[in-house]
Design a protein around this motif. Structure first.
Motif, PDB file in Angstrom:
ATOM      1  N   VAL A 106       0.852  -1.180   0.000  1.00 25.31           N
ATOM      2  CA  VAL A 106       0.000   0.000   0.000  1.00 25.31           C
ATOM      3  C   VAL A 106       0.892   1.235   0.000  1.00 25.31           C
ATOM      4  CG1 VAL A 106      -0.161   0.123   2.530  1.00 25.31           C
ATOM      5  CG2 VAL A 106      -1.995   1.093   1.112  1.00 25.31           C
ATOM      6  N   GLY A 107       0.445   2.273  -0.687  1.00 26.06           N
ATOM      7  CA  GLY A 107       1.241   3.485  -0.705  1.00 26.06           C
ATOM      8  C   GLY A 107       0.470   4.672  -1.243  1.00 26.06           C
ATOM      9  N   ASP A 108       0.948   5.853  -0.890  1.00 28.64           N
ATOM     10  CA  ASP A 108       0.375   7.103  -1.380  1.00 28.64           C
ATOM     11  C   ASP A 108       0.858   7.350  -2.807  1.00 28.64           C
ATOM     12  OD1 ASP A 108       0.159  10.115  -1.797  1.00 28.64           O
ATOM     13  OD2 ASP A 108      -0.741   9.934   0.195  1.00 28.64           O
ATOM     14  N   ASN A 109      -0.039   7.832  -3.661  1.00 25.96           N
ATOM     15  CA  ASN A 109       0.336   8.107  -5.051  1.00 25.96           C
ATOM     16  C   ASN A 109       1.536   9.044  -5.142  1.00 25.96           C
ATOM     17  OD1 ASN A 109      -1.769   6.503  -5.950  1.00 25.96           O
ATOM     18  ND2 ASN A 109      -3.156   8.224  -6.342  1.00 25.96           N
ATOM     19  N   LYS A 110       1.606  10.027  -4.238  1.00 27.60           N
ATOM     20  CA  LYS A 110       2.708  10.989  -4.270  1.00 27.60           C
ATOM     21  C   LYS A 110       4.015  10.377  -3.770  1.00 27.60           C
ATOM     22  CE  LYS A 110      -0.203  15.104  -3.754  1.00 27.60           C
ATOM     23  NZ  LYS A 110      -0.518  16.289  -2.912  1.00 27.60           N
ATOM     24  N   GLY A 111       3.935   9.212  -3.152  1.00 27.14           N
ATOM     25  CA  GLY A 111       5.130   8.553  -2.635  1.00 27.14           C
ATOM     26  C   GLY A 111       5.793   7.608  -3.614  1.00 27.14           C
ATOM     27  N   GLY A 112       5.269   7.527  -4.842  1.00 27.84           N
ATOM     28  CA  GLY A 112       5.931   6.754  -5.883  1.00 27.84           C
ATOM     29  C   GLY A 112       5.352   5.397  -6.178  1.00 27.84           C
ATOM     30  N   ILE A 113       4.270   5.005  -5.486  1.00 29.07           N
ATOM     31  CA  ILE A 113       3.756   3.652  -5.689  1.00 29.07           C
ATOM     32  C   ILE A 113       3.142   3.444  -7.079  1.00 29.07           C
ATOM     33  CG2 ILE A 113       1.420   4.011  -4.798  1.00 29.07           C
ATOM     34  CD1 ILE A 113       1.795   1.244  -3.366  1.00 29.07           C
ATOM     35  N   LYS A 114       2.851   4.524  -7.787  1.00 31.84           N
ATOM     36  CA  LYS A 114       2.319   4.376  -9.149  1.00 31.84           C
ATOM     37  C   LYS A 114       3.284   3.610 -10.056  1.00 31.84           C
ATOM     38  CE  LYS A 114      -0.667   8.491  -9.405  1.00 31.84           C
ATOM     39  NZ  LYS A 114      -0.890   9.773 -10.111  1.00 31.84           N
ATOM     40  N   SER A 115       4.555   3.617  -9.712  1.00 33.78           N
ATOM     41  CA  SER A 115       5.553   2.928 -10.537  1.00 33.78           C
ATOM     42  C   SER A 115       5.820   1.504 -10.057  1.00 33.78           C
ATOM     43  CB  SER A 115       6.876   3.716 -10.518  1.00 33.78           C
ATOM     44  OG  SER A 115       7.423   3.742  -9.204  1.00 33.78           O
ATOM     45  N   LEU A 116       5.000   0.998  -9.142  1.00 38.66           N
ATOM     46  CA  LEU A 116       5.278  -0.302  -8.539  1.00 38.66           C
ATOM     47  C   LEU A 116       5.298  -1.437  -9.558  1.00 38.66           C
ATOM     48  CD1 LEU A 116       5.813  -2.100  -6.114  1.00 38.66           C
ATOM     49  CD2 LEU A 116       3.333  -2.231  -5.738  1.00 38.66           C
ATOM     50  N   VAL A 117       4.402  -1.421 -10.534  1.00 37.84           N
ATOM     51  CA  VAL A 117       4.368  -2.517 -11.507  1.00 37.84           C
ATOM     52  C   VAL A 117       5.721  -2.658 -12.193  1.00 37.84           C
ATOM     53  CG1 VAL A 117       3.348  -3.331 -13.658  1.00 37.84           C
ATOM     54  CG2 VAL A 117       1.877  -2.387 -11.865  1.00 37.84           C
ATOM     55  N   ASN A 118       6.267  -1.553 -12.677  1.00 45.20           N
ATOM     56  CA  ASN A 118       7.582  -1.585 -13.328  1.00 45.20           C
ATOM     57  C   ASN A 118       8.687  -1.925 -12.331  1.00 45.20           C
ATOM     58  OD1 ASN A 118       6.529  -0.943 -15.848  1.00 45.20           O
ATOM     59  ND2 ASN A 118       6.767   1.262 -15.527  1.00 45.20           N
ATOM     60  N   HIS A 119       8.588  -1.362 -11.138  1.00 42.10           N
ATOM     61  CA  HIS A 119       9.585  -1.621 -10.092  1.00 42.10           C
ATOM     62  C   HIS A 119       9.613  -3.111  -9.757  1.00 42.10           C
ATOM     63  CE1 HIS A 119      11.224  -0.344  -5.868  1.00 42.10           C
ATOM     64  NE2 HIS A 119      12.029  -1.155  -6.504  1.00 42.10           N
ATOM     65  N   ALA A 120       8.437  -3.689  -9.602  1.00 43.37           N
ATOM     66  CA  ALA A 120       8.360  -5.109  -9.264  1.00 43.37           C
ATOM     67  C   ALA A 120       8.944  -5.977 -10.379  1.00 43.37           C
ATOM     68  CB  ALA A 120       6.905  -5.501  -8.996  1.00 43.37           C
ATOM     69  N   LYS A 122      11.329  -5.287 -12.394  1.00 38.48           N
ATOM     70  CA  LYS A 122      12.787  -5.216 -12.326  1.00 38.48           C
ATOM     71  C   LYS A 122      13.341  -6.103 -11.215  1.00 38.48           C
ATOM     72  CE  LYS A 122      13.053  -0.539 -14.219  1.00 38.48           C
ATOM     73  NZ  LYS A 122      13.398   0.886 -13.948  1.00 38.48           N
ATOM     74  N   LEU A 123      12.509  -6.378 -10.211  1.00 34.24           N
ATOM     75  CA  LEU A 123      12.924  -7.239  -9.101  1.00 34.24           C
ATOM     76  C   LEU A 123      12.555  -8.704  -9.355  1.00 34.24           C
ATOM     77  CD1 LEU A 123      11.814  -5.009  -6.070  1.00 34.24           C
ATOM     78  CD2 LEU A 123      14.119  -5.231  -7.046  1.00 34.24           C
ATOM     79  N   GLY A 124      11.977  -8.981 -10.500  1.00 36.07           N
ATOM     80  CA  GLY A 124      11.557 -10.339 -10.802  1.00 36.07           C
ATOM     81  C   GLY A 124      10.256 -10.726 -10.132  1.00 36.07           C
ATOM     82  N   LEU A 125       9.442  -9.750  -9.776  1.00 30.15           N
ATOM     83  CA  LEU A 125       8.170  -9.967  -9.092  1.00 30.15           C
ATOM     84  C   LEU A 125       7.026  -9.436  -9.948  1.00 30.15           C
ATOM     85  CD1 LEU A 125       9.309  -8.724  -5.556  1.00 30.15           C
ATOM     86  CD2 LEU A 125       9.290 -11.092  -6.387  1.00 30.15           C
ATOM     87  N   HIS A 126       5.796  -9.699  -9.512  1.00 28.46           N
ATOM     88  CA  HIS A 126       4.624  -9.215 -10.236  1.00 28.46           C
ATOM     89  C   HIS A 126       3.696  -8.489  -9.261  1.00 28.46           C
ATOM     90  CE1 HIS A 126       5.768 -11.557 -13.755  1.00 28.46           C
ATOM     91  NE2 HIS A 126       5.989 -12.578 -12.938  1.00 28.46           N
ATOM     92  N   ALA A 127       3.312  -7.261  -9.610  1.00 29.63           N
ATOM     93  CA  ALA A 127       2.397  -6.465  -8.791  1.00 29.63           C
ATOM     94  C   ALA A 127       1.050  -6.364  -9.503  1.00 29.63           C
ATOM     95  CB  ALA A 127       2.968  -5.073  -8.556  1.00 29.63           C
ATOM     96  N   HIS A 128      -0.018  -6.605  -8.752  1.00 31.82           N
ATOM     97  CA  HIS A 128      -1.368  -6.601  -9.323  1.00 31.82           C
ATOM     98  C   HIS A 128      -2.207  -5.580  -8.560  1.00 31.82           C
ATOM     99  CE1 HIS A 128      -0.124 -10.501 -11.031  1.00 31.82           C
ATOM    100  NE2 HIS A 128       0.387 -10.713  -9.834  1.00 31.82           N
ATOM    101  N   LYS A 129      -2.669  -4.542  -9.251  1.00 32.23           N
ATOM    102  CA  LYS A 129      -3.460  -3.503  -8.584  1.00 32.23           C
ATOM    103  C   LYS A 129      -4.837  -4.047  -8.225  1.00 32.23           C
ATOM    104  CE  LYS A 129      -5.124   0.206 -10.711  1.00 32.23           C
ATOM    105  NZ  LYS A 129      -5.194   1.530 -11.371  1.00 32.23           N
ATOM    106  N   LEU A 130      -5.222  -3.867  -6.948  1.00 32.58           N
ATOM    107  CA  LEU A 130      -6.505  -4.362  -6.462  1.00 32.58           C
ATOM    108  C   LEU A 130      -7.487  -3.257  -6.117  1.00 32.58           C
ATOM    109  CD1 LEU A 130      -5.185  -7.153  -4.046  1.00 32.58           C
ATOM    110  CD2 LEU A 130      -5.894  -7.398  -6.439  1.00 32.58           C
ATOM    111  N   ASP A 131      -6.966  -2.102  -5.708  1.00 33.38           N
ATOM    112  CA  ASP A 131      -7.865  -1.020  -5.291  1.00 33.38           C
ATOM    113  C   ASP A 131      -7.160   0.317  -5.430  1.00 33.38           C
ATOM    114  OD1 ASP A 131     -10.157   0.196  -4.395  1.00 33.38           O
ATOM    115  OD2 ASP A 131      -9.967  -0.430  -2.299  1.00 33.38           O
ATOM    116  N   ASN A 132      -7.971   1.367  -5.544  1.00 31.23           N
ATOM    117  CA  ASN A 132      -7.475   2.728  -5.725  1.00 31.23           C
ATOM    118  C   ASN A 132      -8.439   3.661  -5.024  1.00 31.23           C
ATOM    119  OD1 ASN A 132      -6.550   5.200  -6.561  1.00 31.23           O
ATOM    120  ND2 ASN A 132      -6.839   4.829  -8.755  1.00 31.23           N
ATOM    121  N   ALA A 133      -8.014   4.254  -3.915  1.00 30.78           N
ATOM    122  CA  ALA A 133      -8.869   5.178  -3.169  1.00 30.78           C
ATOM    123  C   ALA A 133      -8.001   6.026  -2.254  1.00 30.78           C
ATOM    124  CB  ALA A 133      -9.912   4.410  -2.341  1.00 30.78           C
ATOM    125  N   LYS A 134      -8.547   7.160  -1.808  1.00 31.06           N
ATOM    126  CA  LYS A 134      -7.833   8.051  -0.889  1.00 31.06           C
ATOM    127  C   LYS A 134      -6.469   8.484  -1.445  1.00 31.06           C
ATOM    128  CE  LYS A 134     -10.860   7.837   2.524  1.00 31.06           C
ATOM    129  NZ  LYS A 134     -11.548   9.035   3.054  1.00 31.06           N
TER     130      LYS A 134
END
Length: 336
Positions: A106-120, A122-134
């Motif tokens: 979980v993270g704030d949009n202004k804290g950089g979590i919007k780039s998590l899919v690409n970040h993951a 690069k780490l050999g992981l997969h990020a799946h967005k489940l919710d978007n609020a607040k």
């Protein structure tokens, strides 16, 4: 009061099953809002968070490298301010997760979590967005955490006044990898510190404390920071330079010693990604109470911050020692 990230967690609380580990949560009242979860623990490197979760009756792992004593079915990771921290934090969790455990971020949009899919990726992981609020995002994360790299201390050499210091730090620690301009300006204004009990508050990688001890070996050095990562980094910095000092994790000034002759700081002014004057107000008020008569508080701050008014309210006197590169060094003396 709850941070937006914590509110998003409560909105998705049905995802959290079995034994749940909260990883580096924010300093708010989330722990007291989790009554529907029967088995929760917290891993944090933040002294304020540790106190809040312990006060709520939660088992807390408080260390730079925790020794987990149980297996968790679910982990909730708060996206770190430093992207470099994420891989190491996830690798630390690997040994604590049960087979087929669920991992959420979980993270704030202004804290950089919007780039998590690409970040993951690069780490050999997969990020799946489940919710978007607040203005926050909620992800599930899959992949082999064991193949990630654990954070290691790194170091660099700093040359000051014809002497050199080896500075050690972790990603996410203030002054990681380099000397910032504000601290550089502050170090030029500390010739008055020669003896007595001296505190480097919010020590980060330990640059200020190590510099002071190297320049004035007669001082009794204390260093404190809210972060256990900073505490471990500062301990490593002092050891690398054969310097002595007491380093502690504390939310605010450390409880001992009772008084200091000098306090020096490049104090934090953020909680998460937001400017937060309450940290500075508390620090300055505590300093006014803990300095001995004639003792000094010397600090550096961005020149757009309202530190001068805070210092005048607490001490009644203030001097501007230097200004450069958008920073200003203030000094005040405990008059009585």
């Amino acid at each position: 009061m709850l941070a937006n990230t914590s509110q998003l967690i409560l909105r998705n609380i049905a995802d959290l099953t079995g034994k749940v580990l909260f990883v580096e949560p924010e300093a708010d009242q989330l722990a007291r809002q989790l009554q529907t979860l029967t088995a929760i623990s917290c891993y944090t490197t933040d002294a304020a968070v540790k106190t809040q979760w312990q006060d709520a009756g939660v088992n807390v792992y408080f260390a730079a490298k925790p020794d987990f004593t149980e297996k968790f079915d679910t982990a909730v990771v708060f996206y770190p301010k430093s992207k470099e921290q994420l891989a190491s934090t996830l690798q630390l969790l690997h040994s604590a997760l049960a087979e087929k455990a669920n991992v959420y971020l979980v993270g704030d949009n202004k804290g950089g979590i919007k780039s998590l899919v690409n970040h993951a990726e690069k780490l050999g992981l997969h990020a799946h967005k489940l919710d978007n609020a607040k203005h926050c995002l909620w992800f599930s994360l899959t992949g082999d955490l064991g193949q990630l790299t654990l954070r290691q201390l790194s170091s660099f050499t700093l040359s000051l006044n014809d002497k050199s210091l080896q500075i050690c730090s972790y990603p996410g620690v203030f002054n990681h990898g380099k000397l910032d301009k504000g601290t550089a300006l502050l170090l030029q204004q500390l010739a008055h510190i020669n003896d007595g009990k001296v505190l480097d508050f919010a020590c980060g990688a330990g640059i200020i404390g190590a510099y002071l001890k190297q320049q004035a070996p007669a001082i009794e050095l204390y260093c404190s920071d809210i972060s256990m990562l900073a505490v471990e980094a500062t301990q490593a910095t002092l050891a690398a330079n054969q310097l002595s000092g007491t380093v502690v994790a504390a939310d605010g000034l450390p409880s001992t010693p009772a008084n200091f002759k000098h306090i020096v700081s490049n104090p934090p002014f953020h909680t998460g990604i937001k400017t937060d004057y309450s940290i500075s107000e508390a620090f300055i008020a505590q300093s006014a109470n803990r300095l001995q008569k004639g003792g000094t508080l010397t600090l550096v701050a961005n020149n757009h911050l309202a530190y001068q008014q805070l210092l005048e309210q607490a001490f009644g006197n203030i001097k501007v020692l230097a200004k450069a590169n958008g920073f200003v060094v203030y000094q005040t003396v405990k008059s009585q």
